[in-house]
Design a protein around this motif. Structure first.
Motif, mmCIF file in Angstrom:
data_model
loop_
_atom_site.group_PDB
_atom_site.id
_atom_site.type_symbol
_atom_site.label_atom_id
_atom_site.label_comp_id
_atom_site.label_asym_id
_atom_site.label_seq_id
_atom_site.Cartn_x
_atom_site.Cartn_y
_atom_site.Cartn_z
ATOM 1 N N GLY A 109 17.507 72.304 77.444
ATOM 2 C CA GLY A 109 16.805 73.592 77.407
ATOM 3 C C GLY A 109 17.396 74.625 78.146
ATOM 4 N N THR A 110 16.679 75.682 78.077
ATOM 5 C CA THR A 110 16.810 76.956 78.827
ATOM 6 C C THR A 110 15.571 77.392 79.363
ATOM 7 O OG1 THR A 110 18.984 77.596 77.593
ATOM 8 C CG2 THR A 110 17.971 79.144 79.018
ATOM 9 N N VAL A 111 15.398 77.574 80.830
ATOM 10 C CA VAL A 111 14.215 78.228 81.221
ATOM 11 C C VAL A 111 14.476 79.734 81.300
ATOM 12 C CG1 VAL A 111 12.663 78.162 83.086
ATOM 13 C CG2 VAL A 111 13.996 76.040 82.673
ATOM 14 N N GLY A 112 13.715 80.542 80.838
ATOM 15 C CA GLY A 112 13.737 81.748 80.801
ATOM 16 C C GLY A 112 12.528 82.719 81.126
ATOM 17 N N VAL A 113 12.280 84.022 81.175
ATOM 18 C CA VAL A 113 11.221 84.689 81.221
ATOM 19 C C VAL A 113 11.093 85.723 80.132
ATOM 20 C CG1 VAL A 113 9.986 86.235 83.077
ATOM 21 C CG2 VAL A 113 11.353 84.532 83.775
#
Length: 121
Positions: free
Chosen positions: A86-90
């Protein structure tokens, strides 16, 4: 690992998430994920919707990336396990988002993509 995981830890530790999109997956409306992060190691519990109880364990792999192994017991008593990257974003509202590519390892076949968004108290 500490420097690598600092931004992910800030974005995930002791936060809760709900499904934004998971068309091919088991988690859905009502499923809540609660994450913990310490020194680049990730753990979480999840339940709700079709999930009676689930757990995840994983690690931070980059400044905004993680990998997880997950397992759950469904309301029907099925035992399932899988993997995700996964990728953690905002998002535009400043809430943390998670985007995953995932697949099943046991109890089911296939995989897909899913997204999750932080919920606030």
């Amino acid at each position: 690992m500490q420097n690598l995981s600092a931004s992910v830890q800030t974005r995930l530790h002791d936060r809760r998430f709900v499904v934004a999109n998971n068309a091919q997956g088991l988690s859905g409306t009502g499923t809540v994920f609660h994450y913990q992060v310490e020194d680049g190691v990730i753990s979480s519990t999840y339940q709700g919707g079709r999930i009676r109880l689930g757990t995840q364990v994983g690690r931070v792999t980059g400044a905004e990336t993680i990998e997880l192994l997950y397992q759950c017991v469904t309301l029907e008593g099925e035992l399932l396990a899988g993997w995700s990257r996964g990728t953690v974003g905002v998002d535009h509202a400043g809430l943390t988002t998670l985007s995953f590519v995932w697949g099943w390892l046991s109890g089911a076949t296939g995989g897909g993509e899913s997204t999750y968004v932080e919920i606030t108290a």
